[in-house]
Design a protein around this motif. Structure first.
Motif, PDB file in Angstrom:
ATOM      1  N   ILE A 143       0.835  -1.194   0.000  1.00  0.00           N
ATOM      2  CA  ILE A 143       0.000   0.000   0.000  1.00  0.00           C
ATOM      3  C   ILE A 143       0.872   1.247   0.000  1.00  0.00           C
ATOM      4  CG2 ILE A 143      -1.748   1.286   1.311  1.00  0.00           C
ATOM      5  CD1 ILE A 143      -2.725  -1.382   2.392  1.00  0.00           C
ATOM      6  N   VAL A 144       1.969   1.182   0.737  1.00  0.00           N
ATOM      7  CA  VAL A 144       2.956   2.259   0.757  1.00  0.00           C
ATOM      8  C   VAL A 144       4.277   1.680   0.270  1.00  0.00           C
ATOM      9  CG1 VAL A 144       1.833   3.576   2.591  1.00  0.00           C
ATOM     10  CG2 VAL A 144       3.444   1.754   3.193  1.00  0.00           C
ATOM     11  N   PRO A 145       5.176   2.497  -0.263  1.00  0.00           N
ATOM     12  CA  PRO A 145       6.412   1.972  -0.861  1.00  0.00           C
ATOM     13  C   PRO A 145       7.411   1.416   0.158  1.00  0.00           C
ATOM     14  CG  PRO A 145       6.400   4.368  -0.928  1.00  0.00           C
ATOM     15  CD  PRO A 145       5.028   3.951  -0.505  1.00  0.00           C
ATOM     16  N   GLU A 146       7.282   1.776   1.426  1.00  0.00           N
ATOM     17  CA  GLU A 146       8.241   1.333   2.430  1.00  0.00           C
ATOM     18  C   GLU A 146       8.150  -0.178   2.631  1.00  0.00           C
ATOM     19  OE1 GLU A 146      11.204   1.152   4.652  1.00  0.00           O
ATOM     20  OE2 GLU A 146      10.615   3.215   4.232  1.00  0.00           O
ATOM     21  N   THR A 147       9.303  -0.864   2.612  1.00  0.00           N
ATOM     22  CA  THR A 147       9.333  -2.321   2.797  1.00  0.00           C
ATOM     23  C   THR A 147      10.269  -2.734   3.929  1.00  0.00           C
ATOM     24  OG1 THR A 147      11.080  -2.551   1.126  1.00  0.00           O
ATOM     25  CG2 THR A 147       8.786  -2.788   0.373  1.00  0.00           C
ATOM     26  N   GLN A 148      10.611  -1.790   4.808  1.00  0.00           N
ATOM     27  CA  GLN A 148      11.445  -2.099   5.963  1.00  0.00           C
ATOM     28  C   GLN A 148      10.736  -1.657   7.239  1.00  0.00           C
ATOM     29  OE1 GLN A 148      15.239  -0.146   5.118  1.00  0.00           O
ATOM     30  NE2 GLN A 148      16.119  -2.125   4.567  1.00  0.00           N
ATOM     31  N   THR A 149      10.964  -2.403   8.313  1.00  0.00           N
ATOM     32  CA  THR A 149      10.407  -2.068   9.619  1.00  0.00           C
ATOM     33  C   THR A 149      11.534  -1.637  10.540  1.00  0.00           C
ATOM     34  OG1 THR A 149       8.626  -3.681   9.361  1.00  0.00           O
ATOM     35  CG2 THR A 149       9.068  -2.894  11.584  1.00  0.00           C
ATOM     36  N   ALA A 150      11.398  -0.460  11.121  1.00  0.00           N
ATOM     37  CA  ALA A 150      12.388   0.024  12.084  1.00  0.00           C
ATOM     38  C   ALA A 150      12.095  -0.602  13.444  1.00  0.00           C
ATOM     39  CB  ALA A 150      12.334   1.542  12.183  1.00  0.00           C
ATOM     40  N   ILE A 151      13.072  -1.323  13.996  1.00  0.00           N
ATOM     41  CA  ILE A 151      12.942  -1.985  15.303  1.00  0.00           C
ATOM     42  C   ILE A 151      14.167  -1.618  16.131  1.00  0.00           C
ATOM     43  CG2 ILE A 151      12.759  -4.177  16.523  1.00  0.00           C
ATOM     44  CD1 ILE A 151      11.557  -5.387  13.979  1.00  0.00           C
ATOM     45  N   GLU A 152      13.937  -1.045  17.304  1.00  0.00           N
ATOM     46  CA  GLU A 152      15.031  -0.677  18.195  1.00  0.00           C
ATOM     47  C   GLU A 152      14.952  -1.520  19.467  1.00  0.00           C
ATOM     48  OE1 GLU A 152      15.511   4.073  16.972  1.00  0.00           O
ATOM     49  OE2 GLU A 152      14.899   3.499  18.993  1.00  0.00           O
ATOM     50  N   THR A 153      15.914  -2.419  19.644  1.00  0.00           N
ATOM     51  CA  THR A 153      15.953  -3.154  20.909  1.00  0.00           C
ATOM     52  C   THR A 153      16.397  -2.180  22.004  1.00  0.00           C
ATOM     53  OG1 THR A 153      18.190  -3.949  20.393  1.00  0.00           O
ATOM     54  CG2 THR A 153      16.346  -5.380  19.831  1.00  0.00           C
ATOM     55  N   PRO A 154      15.867  -2.315  23.223  1.00  0.00           N
ATOM     56  CA  PRO A 154      15.945  -1.219  24.206  1.00  0.00           C
ATOM     57  C   PRO A 154      17.305  -1.018  24.843  1.00  0.00           C
ATOM     58  CG  PRO A 154      14.850  -3.119  25.152  1.00  0.00           C
ATOM     59  CD  PRO A 154      15.033  -3.428  23.697  1.00  0.00           C
ATOM     60  N   GLN A 155      17.562   0.235  25.216  1.00  0.00           N
ATOM     61  CA  GLN A 155      18.702   0.553  26.056  1.00  0.00           C
ATOM     62  C   GLN A 155      18.417   0.045  27.466  1.00  0.00           C
ATOM     63  OE1 GLN A 155      19.229   4.810  26.638  1.00  0.00           O
ATOM     64  NE2 GLN A 155      17.020   5.167  26.593  1.00  0.00           N
ATOM     65  N   SER A 156      19.481  -0.189  28.229  1.00  0.00           N
ATOM     66  CA  SER A 156      19.291  -0.764  29.563  1.00  0.00           C
ATOM     67  C   SER A 156      20.441  -0.376  30.478  1.00  0.00           C
ATOM     68  CB  SER A 156      19.182  -2.292  29.483  1.00  0.00           C
ATOM     69  OG  SER A 156      20.398  -2.855  29.002  1.00  0.00           O
ATOM     70  N   VAL A 157      20.190  -0.534  31.790  1.00  0.00           N
ATOM     71  CA  VAL A 157      21.209  -0.330  32.815  1.00  0.00           C
ATOM     72  C   VAL A 157      21.135  -1.504  33.787  1.00  0.00           C
ATOM     73  CG1 VAL A 157      22.036   1.109  34.707  1.00  0.00           C
ATOM     74  CG2 VAL A 157      21.101   2.184  32.647  1.00  0.00           C
ATOM     75  N   ASN A 158      22.268  -2.124  34.070  1.00  0.00           N
ATOM     76  CA  ASN A 158      22.376  -3.198  35.059  1.00  0.00           C
ATOM     77  C   ASN A 158      23.244  -2.736  36.217  1.00  0.00           C
ATOM     78  OD1 ASN A 158      20.989  -4.845  33.275  1.00  0.00           O
ATOM     79  ND2 ASN A 158      22.375  -6.575  33.517  1.00  0.00           N
ATOM     80  N   PHE A 159      22.736  -2.866  37.441  1.00  0.00           N
ATOM     81  CA  PHE A 159      23.539  -2.645  38.642  1.00  0.00           C
ATOM     82  C   PHE A 159      23.599  -3.957  39.409  1.00  0.00           C
ATOM     83  CE2 PHE A 159      23.658  -1.650  43.247  1.00  0.00           C
ATOM     84  CZ  PHE A 159      24.954  -1.156  43.294  1.00  0.00           C
TER      85      PHE A 159
END
Length: 407
Positions: A230-246
């Protein structure tokens, strides 16, 4: 010294670090192996057996067909995870390491096709959902002092997935299928550690950046005769999350040690919205009757994840050590759906370690997790795939095994 033995063992006595966390996360992405003294290698494996089920929506309408069984059955498949770590200390002030793990994963499969009174079967809804990732992290550390370690590195991450839904509930999206082809992307991490082995003290704080993927995407339905555009875009933007571990530990005496961790992950900014589905929902939302569809995402989460653990380790003799720990996860805050049949958990873990020699050990552990029930959505529009009308008292057993060797 006995204190040193507990100091080394505490970070591996409950070897799983592999739980059923918020979002798609299956590991805590700890870099504890990199903070082991000297040269070190480890391999760990885990199995997750989860019992996660609920009941479908629209029970009033379904019951008019003479159906009184509304259970989804178990939504979760058995999962197997592995982790490898290798750390070198070529110089007293320089360390390097590699860590491989599978941080993000989902395997959901269910088919709600109940039998009608006449014996025939009607397909109301079914879903097959799979996401997989692989992460290879390279680390370099600088120890300006015996007690301090400043480290950083890069993570090469792959991410792919697929989703297929069928059934009358999905109406125009009946037979919707989306394939996210594998994409590789790079993120970074940095942290600081303070250690005092003579007192059993070890602390670290590690930040991981988000990792931006652009997954080539193919979408189709039963009605599209193949992939639709339906739209020309054929890629999906996916950002795996930033994180902090203590992470921290401290010796209580020569035989006992207390340890724990707190983790934050930015799931609130995580969205998976394939371009063609987004276009369909946008155009459908132009009808005032379906205006809420403009806010619907294929996968998204309302809140960030907070999770943690607190445990006690006890050394019985020169070869045996055990630990008991409490774990928790706050969840994502999403209403009940096929991708969110639980919302966080509480659990207990028990681990044991046997040391074959001062250099080599074998550790095993198990967790019992009791999942928290998510809220039931008051709107018929499900936030993710398909909503649930009720959820069960879901739980899981997680088993782990780890082998470590200092060389």
């Amino acid at each position: 010294m006995r204190t040193k033995f507990i100091y080394t063992a505490a970070c591996i006595i409950c070897p799983l670090h592999t739980l059923y966390a918020a979002g798609l996360e299956r590991t805590d992405q700890s870099i504890a192996a990199f903070l082991e003294p000297g040269n070190y290698a480890e391999i760990s494996l885990a199995v997750i057996n989860a019992n996660i089920e609920g009941e479908v929506q629209y029970k009033d309408f379904i019951s008019e067909l003479g159906i009184n069984d509304f259970s989804t059955g178990n939504l979760a498949e058995r999962e197997f995870l592995g982790k490898l770590a290798l750390k070198f200390q070529p110089h007293p002030q320089i360390s390097a390491g590699l860590i491989y793990e599978q941080p993000y994963m989902a395997n959901i499969s269910y088919d709600y096709s109940p039998a009608l009174p006449d014996g025939s079967v009607i397909e109301i809804e079914s879903a097959d959902i799979s996401f997989k990732s692989n992460n290879l992290t390279g680390l370099i550390g600088y120890q300006p002092h015996a007690h301090w370690n400043i480290y950083g590195g890069l993570s090469l991450q792959s991410f792919k997935g697929k989703l297929h839904i069928t059934g009358q509930q999905y109406d125009a999206l009946n037979g919707y299928d989306v394939q996210f082809k594998n994409d590789n992307a790079v993120g970074w991490l940095a942290g600081l550690s303070y250690q005092r082995p003579e007192y059993g003290i070890k602390t670290s704080i590690t930040y991981r950046s988000k990792i931006k993927h652009k997954n080539s995407t193919s979408e189709s339905t039963f009605y599209s005769n193949g992939p639709f555009t339906i739209v020309p875009e054929t890629q999906t933007a996916i950002e795996t999350p930033q994180s902090v571990n203590f992470e921290f530990q401290t010796g209580l005496n020569s035989s006992n040690l207390m340890y724990g961790a707190v983790r934050w992950a930015n799931w609130q900014n995580f969205v998976i919205q394939p371009p063609q589905l987004g276009a369909v929902l946008y155009w459908a939302s132009q009808d005032p009757q379906y205006s809420e569809l403009a806010q619907l995402k294929l996968i998204s989460y309302k809140k960030d994840q907070w999770s943690g653990k607190l445990g006690i380790a006890h050394q019985w003799n020169s070869r045996w050590l055990s630990a008991l720990e409490f774990v928790w996860d706050k969840g994502s805050g999403n209403p009940a759906s096929t991708l969110n049949p639980s919302d966080g958990y509480r659990g207990l873990g028990l681990g044991i370690m046997y040391s074959f020699s001062p250099q080599t050990f074998l550790a095993s552990g198990a967790y019992y997790l009791q999942f928290n029930k998510p809220d039931i959505s008051s709107t018929p529009l499900a936030p993710q795939i398909s909503g649930l009308s009720t959820v069960a008292d879901n739980d899981a057993l997680v088993y782990g095994l780890k082998v470590g060797h200092h060389f």
